[in-house]
Enzyme design. Sequence first.
Site, PDB file in Angstrom:
ATOM      1  N   GLY A  65       0.836  -1.207   0.000  1.00 22.21           N
ATOM      2  CA  GLY A  65       0.000   0.000   0.000  1.00 22.21           C
ATOM      3  C   GLY A  65       0.867   1.252   0.000  1.00 22.21           C
ATOM      4  N   GLY A 122      -1.310   7.756   0.612  1.00 22.45           N
ATOM      5  CA  GLY A 122      -1.545   8.026   2.030  1.00 22.45           C
ATOM      6  C   GLY A 122      -0.384   7.672   2.950  1.00 22.45           C
ATOM      7  N   TYR A 136     -14.259  -3.794   9.879  1.00 22.19           N
ATOM      8  CA  TYR A 136     -12.964  -3.098   9.794  1.00 22.19           C
ATOM      9  C   TYR A 136     -12.222  -3.183  11.132  1.00 22.19           C
ATOM     10  CZ  TYR A 136      -9.622   0.766   9.318  1.00 22.19           C
ATOM     11  OH  TYR A 136      -8.473   1.530   9.295  1.00 22.19           O
TER      12      TYR A 136
END
Length: 243
Positions: free
Chosen positions: A13, A17, A150
Amino acid sequence: MAKLSGKIALVTGGTSGIGLATAKRFIEEGAFVFITGRSRESVDKALSELGEQAQGIRADVTKREDLRLIVEAIEKRSERLDILVMSAGIADYSPLVETSEAHFDKTFDTNARAPLFVMKEVLPLMPSGASVVLIGSIAGFIGTAGYGAYGASKAALRAYARTWTNELSERGIRVNVVSPGPIDTPMFDAVSEEVRKSVSDLIPLRRLGKPEEVAAAALFLASDESSFIAGSELCIDGGMAQV
Ligand code: NDP
């Protein structure tokens, strides 16, 4: 002096961000960084910001065949991996009564299942002294309405850090979790100003965090500065879950 001089890192990832900010910081500190993302486009865009001390691997962490691509790329260039940061993640909103099996499976596949199998694949490349940083979330322990799957998927990372610390201590590998509170990344782009303000009001420091502030914590846990810290969780949340 650079804190990660000569180190080889993988940031899943790393295209956006927190992961992208972490990759940038690690490079500033002397590391060579592999980043992963799902599309060639997102990987290339990030590489244009990161420069020559980074290599991109197009890999979906939920796909076992893509995990082989990650290992092959690292083996080809460096044959070892000193630092692993797992930041790839999704945070889709779904209250309990609306939660579908598809939502649950996608959330757990990405946030909980993938980190275990990424870890398993790259472990043979990790030497003594290696450090693993799992990007969790304060949602893993505070109970944020609408984020049940989550939060549970992030709580799994805390359990991995504890378990892997015991399993890997003899090999000299440390594992820790960085748990951010609300951080101003593309994950927050769809959120209205009104919601941002109400979230900020819940934070003692009265603002969202910056991805660079999470990257600084990842750097600390990845570097030898934290050589006696293992199996722990460091919260970067402006005090939200602390007071
Ligand atoms: P972004 O949406 O900015 O970045 C998410 C990253 O995850 C992207 O690089 C994306 O890559 C990657 N990704 C998602 N799914 C996959 C997949 N299946 N395979 C490979 N890569 C994938 O989010 P943030 O930077 O905000 O979030 C990073 C981590 O921090 C996440 O784990 C999140 O849960 C956690 N976190 C974030 C908080 C926040 O407020 N922002 C708060 C607490 C925790 P690409 O799109 O290129 O595939």
